[in-house]
Design a protein around this motif. Structure first.
Motif, PDB file in Angstrom:
ATOM      1  N   VAL A 110       4.568  -4.531 -14.263  1.00  0.00           N
ATOM      2  CA  VAL A 110       4.721  -3.421 -13.744  1.00  0.00           C
ATOM      3  C   VAL A 110       5.489  -1.847 -14.304  1.00  0.00           C
ATOM      4  N   LEU A 111       4.479  -1.559 -13.543  1.00  0.00           N
ATOM      5  CA  LEU A 111       4.881  -0.309 -14.647  1.00  0.00           C
ATOM      6  C   LEU A 111       6.359   0.441 -13.198  1.00  0.00           C
ATOM      7  N   ALA A 112       5.998   0.348 -12.430  1.00  0.00           N
ATOM      8  CA  ALA A 112       7.171   0.666 -10.979  1.00  0.00           C
ATOM      9  C   ALA A 112       7.975  -0.142  -9.507  1.00  0.00           C
ATOM     10  N   TYR A 113       8.132  -0.234  -9.613  1.00  0.00           N
ATOM     11  CA  TYR A 113       9.027  -1.363  -8.450  1.00  0.00           C
ATOM     12  C   TYR A 113       9.974  -0.114  -7.912  1.00  0.00           C
ATOM     13  N   ASP A 114       9.852   0.369  -6.614  1.00  0.00           N
ATOM     14  CA  ASP A 114      10.418   0.286  -5.482  1.00  0.00           C
ATOM     15  C   ASP A 114      10.492  -0.161  -4.203  1.00  0.00           C
ATOM     16  N   PRO A 115      11.897  -0.617  -4.481  1.00  0.00           N
ATOM     17  CA  PRO A 115      11.983  -2.017  -2.649  1.00  0.00           C
ATOM     18  C   PRO A 115      11.930  -0.931  -1.390  1.00  0.00           C
ATOM     19  N   ARG A 116      12.695   0.498  -1.336  1.00  0.00           N
ATOM     20  CA  ARG A 116      12.819   0.981  -0.867  1.00  0.00           C
ATOM     21  C   ARG A 116      11.587   0.788   0.561  1.00  0.00           C
ATOM     22  N   GLY A 117      12.258   0.839   1.965  1.00  0.00           N
ATOM     23  CA  GLY A 117      11.090   1.116   2.859  1.00  0.00           C
ATOM     24  C   GLY A 117      10.438  -0.448   2.784  1.00  0.00           C
ATOM     25  N   ARG A 118       8.680   0.280   2.808  1.00  0.00           N
ATOM     26  CA  ARG A 118       8.115  -1.170   2.467  1.00  0.00           C
ATOM     27  C   ARG A 118       7.589  -1.485   1.163  1.00  0.00           C
ATOM     28  N   GLY A 119       8.068  -0.689   0.369  1.00  0.00           N
ATOM     29  CA  GLY A 119       8.210  -0.846  -1.014  1.00  0.00           C
ATOM     30  C   GLY A 119       6.779  -0.524  -1.855  1.00  0.00           C
ATOM     31  N   GLN A 120       6.929   0.117  -3.365  1.00  0.00           N
ATOM     32  CA  GLN A 120       5.639   0.510  -4.128  1.00  0.00           C
ATOM     33  C   GLN A 120       5.572  -0.144  -5.173  1.00  0.00           C
ATOM     34  N   ALA A 121       4.559  -0.295  -5.298  1.00  0.00           N
ATOM     35  CA  ALA A 121       5.061  -1.872  -7.170  1.00  0.00           C
ATOM     36  C   ALA A 121       3.041  -0.695  -7.772  1.00  0.00           C
ATOM     37  N   VAL A 122       3.300   0.022  -8.989  1.00  0.00           N
ATOM     38  CA  VAL A 122       2.968   0.458 -10.390  1.00  0.00           C
ATOM     39  C   VAL A 122       2.124  -0.782 -10.467  1.00  0.00           C
ATOM     40  N   LEU A 123       0.928  -1.444 -10.565  1.00  0.00           N
ATOM     41  CA  LEU A 123       0.827  -2.429 -12.071  1.00  0.00           C
ATOM     42  C   LEU A 123      -0.811  -2.454 -13.171  1.00  0.00           C
ATOM     43  N   VAL A 124      -0.531  -2.879 -14.159  1.00  0.00           N
ATOM     44  CA  VAL A 124      -1.104  -2.310 -15.143  1.00  0.00           C
ATOM     45  C   VAL A 124      -1.575  -2.989 -15.714  1.00  0.00           C
ATOM     46  N   TYR A 125      -3.396  -3.101 -16.300  1.00  0.00           N
ATOM     47  CA  TYR A 125      -4.007  -4.134 -16.342  1.00  0.00           C
ATOM     48  C   TYR A 125      -4.666  -3.458 -17.303  1.00  0.00           C
ATOM     49  N   GLY A 126      -4.372  -4.802 -18.747  1.00  0.00           N
ATOM     50  CA  GLY A 126      -4.880  -3.297 -20.427  1.00  0.00           C
ATOM     51  C   GLY A 126      -3.696  -2.671 -20.812  1.00  0.00           C
ATOM     52  N   ASP A 127      -4.021  -2.554 -21.878  1.00  0.00           N
ATOM     53  CA  ASP A 127      -2.743  -1.590 -23.276  1.00  0.00           C
ATOM     54  C   ASP A 127      -3.066  -0.421 -22.527  1.00  0.00           C
ATOM     55  N   LEU A 128      -1.499  -0.235 -21.944  1.00  0.00           N
ATOM     56  CA  LEU A 128      -2.182   1.487 -21.436  1.00  0.00           C
ATOM     57  C   LEU A 128      -1.390   2.616 -22.274  1.00  0.00           C
TER      58      LEU A 128
END
Length: 326
Positions: A110-128
């Motif tokens: 999980v590269l980013a997670y913001d719980p505000r509102g409905r929530g936002q998230a950024v997921l990474v697959y592999g070696d960035l």
């Protein structure tokens, strides 16, 4: 007079679309989540540099000046800040977000997670940071931290189609419209999302990741259209797009190659490609006059089928992602 008549007709078509008879359905109004990460007040109170006053490059330089032990201490003490700082080391952000989300995203990077509102998230697959190629997928309506499955399916399909050679980012990093109502017909959420997407791309560069190919689905293509002139990208790929708020690819102001796909069964084709009084998003990116490279999507099905395994569109996406498409 003729031009005035055309404008009235376009406005009527757009109003019809928003009303629902040409593809737009009802949706509730959303307020975009922007600004500094949750927990920033305590971060500042501890005498740490203000996240809102640092570019991603400056964030990268700051963390680069810290010993690994100090980095880990900050991630443990301020996980919701470190986990959302574009430019911070990805591995440190993964650790911070694992702490912040608990079991919510077990086993995920999980590269980013913001719980505000409905929530936002950024997921990474592999070696960035080690992958030779990076792809970012920007979704349209209804995607949020509680409804990531449609986006993560696209991300995993693209990574598998490249044989695992490309790192893929599922970027649910903005407030998306709910349904396809007025929010989806206007640019407010896209404008807020464009700023966040641009900063995210700057963060990739700051940590040494490859310049990305950005795949923009549905309303996500509006976000990408507004971000294009500031966002560094190898390729800009739009699929199922209602428009990019510009008349043609040249007006996007990007050095990226611009590609567009639309399958013949996609309901987006029933949306009038006009922009009048803030409603609608302009020219169809698959139209010849737009000037994008057209992607064959004849065997994709519906608005959400472009990443389906075995489709011509996914094969082309994979070739773009690996830098071999021409």
């Amino acid at each position: 007079m003729r031009r005035f008549t055309r404008t009235l007709v376009a406005a009527a078509l757009t109003a019809t679309a928003v009303a629902g008879t040409a593809g737009w359905a009802s949706g509730s109004s959303q307020q975009p989540v922007t600004g500094a990460p949750v927990g920033t007040a305590q971060w500042r109170a501890d005498g740490l540099p203000d996240p809102e006053r640092m570019t991603p490059a400056q964030v990268a330089a700051y963390f680069g000046s810290l010993a690994p032990r100090r980095q880990r201490e900050l991630a443990a003490a301020h996980p919701t800040v470190v986990g959302n700082l574009d430019g911070a080391p990805p591995a440190l952000r993964y650790a911070a977000n694992a702490r912040a989300t608990g079991a919510g995203f077990a086993g995920q990077q999980v590269l980013a997670y913001d719980p505000r509102g409905r929530g936002q998230a950024v997921l990474v697959y592999g070696d960035l940071t080690k992958a030779a190629h990076v792809s970012v997928i920007v979704p349209g309506s209804d995607i949020d931290a509680g409804n990531l499955a449609p986006l993560t399916r696209k991300a995993t399909a693209l990574r598998e189609a490249t044989g695992g050679r490309t790192a893929v980012v599922a970027w649910a990093g903005y407030t998306t419209p709910v349904g396809v109502g007025l929010d989806a017909a206007t640019g407010g959420l896209a404008e807020a999302g464009a700023g966040r997407l641009t900063r995210f791309a700057e963060g990739l560069a700051a940590v040494g990741a490859a310049e990305p190919s950005v795949f923009c689905h549905s309303y996500g293509s509006v976000v990408c259209g507004l971000a294009a002139h500031d966002m560094k990208a190898e390729d800009l790929v739009v699929l199922g797009s209602p428009g990019m708020r510009t008349d043609n690819a040249a007006a996007l102001g990007t050095d990226a190659r611009v590609w567009a796909a639309k399958d013949p069964t996609d309901w987006i084709d029933r949306i009038p490609h006009v922009e009048v009084a803030g409603l609608g998003h302009g020219t169809d990116p698959t139209a010849p006059e737009f000037g994008a490279r057209r992607i064959d999507a004849a065997d994709a099905e519906g608005h959400d089928g472009y990443f389906a395994p075995g489709t011509a569109s996914l094969r082309t996406f994979a070739a773009i992602a690996e830098g071999v498409a021409r």
